[in-house]
Design an enzyme around this catalytic site. Structure first.
Site, PDB file in Angstrom:
ATOM      1  N   ASP A 114     -36.113 -30.545  36.502  1.00 28.75           N
ATOM      2  CA  ASP A 114     -37.054 -31.642  36.735  1.00 28.75           C
ATOM      3  C   ASP A 114     -37.540 -32.324  35.455  1.00 28.75           C
ATOM      4  OD1 ASP A 114     -37.197 -31.676  39.560  1.00 28.75           O
ATOM      5  OD2 ASP A 114     -38.373 -29.839  39.502  1.00 28.75           O
ATOM      6  N   ASP A 177     -31.381 -33.881  44.067  1.00 29.46           N
ATOM      7  CA  ASP A 177     -32.485 -34.467  43.288  1.00 29.46           C
ATOM      8  C   ASP A 177     -32.144 -34.552  41.793  1.00 29.46           C
ATOM      9  OD1 ASP A 177     -32.928 -32.683  45.431  1.00 29.46           O
ATOM     10  OD2 ASP A 177     -35.076 -32.748  45.185  1.00 29.46           O
TER      11      ASP A 177
HETATM   12  N1  GLY Z   1     -37.392 -32.993  43.964  1.00 36.87           N
HETATM   13  C1  GLY Z   1     -38.092 -32.434  45.054  1.00 36.87           C
HETATM   14  C2  GLY Z   1     -38.322 -33.383  46.166  1.00 36.87           C
HETATM   15  O1  GLY Z   1     -37.715 -34.423  46.267  1.00 36.87           O
HETATM   16  O2  GLY Z   1     -39.127 -33.041  46.997  1.00 36.87           O
END
Ligand code: GLY
Length: 403
Positions: A114, A177
């Site tokens: 992230d 993601d």
């Molecule tokens: N990256 C986590 C979400 O989209 O909830």
């Protein structure tokens, strides 16, 4: 005049006639976001847990997190966009303050993928708007940290370097993601970082393209790979309805991610793929174009929406509309994006006096019972990003130029 220039002019005139979401409405929505954010700034606690993340359904107050949370970059990023859109210096001061809170991430071992959401949304937007060299150092250091998660046998970044249910740890997992975090690697490789960062981003996008999608171009949320051989073990979900379902935000990350990969590489494979994953998503939306949280939840229409996925897609489609070659496709994407933004800006989705977020009705992690039908900061971030992109297009600017 070249053909592409002529296409651009035709598209520009067409849209400024069609006005699905007129320029005064865009300005009104940006002013609304300014007002909401100024209210949020007044409510920030004097504490290390001071970054707004979400507001539960029916509640007024933000839940605050600290810099380690995966959502920590969206609030400073939102403040940078508001500074760009309003030129109010208060936003610049706060954006700088909240961005700097995230600096430790550039000096620590990677907790997970992230880092792009965290550092590129905050310092990346900050550098874009100010050229501050300190911000650039933070981004470059963090891109190198993110690259430590790359597994060359698999060809992708390890998204979660820890035990997560169903991911067969210590095997290698990659979630869709993760596509968004490639943007920081592309940027770093062009701004003084290693060329290897570019190669990692391209490899990740290509391997994901091969393994992460079903034949109808719907995305798995996660793919587990054998970490030693790179062989795909399985495609599964984590936040979606089922392993084989289309989780709305997962598909939105794919749409945004492959559009961005084409912008950065000009590889036509990515442009073609961005359109395929987009067209699949657009086929099955409700009339207001805001998706249910998962396209395959059998409880539809009595299940929550996900305004955050709509905001991500609206922003991506505005970019895609400027990249595709066929004018009819460009106008279709632009029209859909304007309709999505018009719906999001209606009283059905804007928070207004309910709370100080921009948008209601996002769904974070439904299977875990968390942030369901809530206001969530990443919906606000992509909403303001999309509003600024649309404003730029309406005044004849590139979406990449500052207002
Ligand atoms: N990256 C986590 C979400 O989209 O909830």
């Amino acid at each position: 005049m070249t053909r592409s220039k002529l296409n651009y002019i035709l598209i520009f005139f067409f849209f400024n006639l069609s006005n699905i979401f007129a320029q005064n409405k865009v300005d009104h929505a940006i002013n609304y976001c300014e007002k909401q954010a100024l209210n949020t700034l007044k409510s920030i606690p004097n504490d290390s847990l001071n970054i707004p993340r979400s507001i539960a359904e029916g509640e007024y107050n933000w839940r605050f997190v600290d810099y380690r949370d995966w959502c920590s970059g969206f609030w400073p990023g939102t403040l940078w966009y508001l500074f760009e859109g309003t030129h109010n210096p208060k936003f610049k001061t706060s954006a700088d303050k909240f961005s700097r809170e995230l600096s430790p991430l550039s000096m620590q071992k990677a907790f997970d993928h992230d880092l792009g959401f965290q550092i590129f949304n905050s310092f990346g937007n900050g550098y874009r708007l100010t050229g501050n060299e300190e911000y650039k150092k933070v981004i470059l250091a963090t891109a190198d940290t993110l690259a430590t998660l790359f597994n060359p046998k698999v060809g992708t970044i390890l998204s979660w370097p820890r035990a997560v249910p169903n991911m067969e740890w210590p095997q290698h997992n990659t979630i869709i993601d993760n596509m968004i975090n490639l943007e920081m690697l592309f940027w770093a490789s062009k701004n003084g970082g290693s060329k290897r960062l570019y190669d990692i981003a391209v490899s990740h996008a290509l391997v994901t393209m091969k393994n992460h999608f079903r034949s109808d171009y719907t995305s798995y949320h996660a793919v587990v790979y054998d970490k030693a051989t790179g062989k795909k073990i399985k495609g599964v979900t984590h936040q979606g309805y089922a392993d084989n379902s289309m989780w709305a935000r997962g598909q939105s990350w794919a749409i945004y991610g492959y559009t961005m990969c084409y912008r950065e590489t000009k590889n036509p494979l990515f442009l073609d793929f961005a359109q395929k994953v987009t067209d699949t998503y657009l086929k099955d939306l409700p009339p207001d174009l805001i998706p249910y949280w998962d396209f395959n939840d059998p409880g539809i229409p009595n299940v929550p929406r996900d305004a955050s996925a709509a905001a991500v897609v609206a922003s991506a489609l505005l970019e895609l509309s400027t990249l595709v070659k066929e004018p009819s496709k460009a106008s279709m994407y632009r029209e859909k994006a304007e309709t999505m933004l018009s719906s999001l800006s209606s009283d059905a989705y804007q928070s207004r006096t309910t709370n100080n977020a921009f948008l209601l009705h996002s769904t974070g992690h439904k299977p875990a019972g968390s942030e369901i039908d809530a206001a969530i900061i990443y919906a606000d971030y992509y909403y303001i990003e999309a509003l600024l992109r649309l404003k730029k297009l309406k005044i004849g600017k590139s979406i990449y130029a500052p207002i």
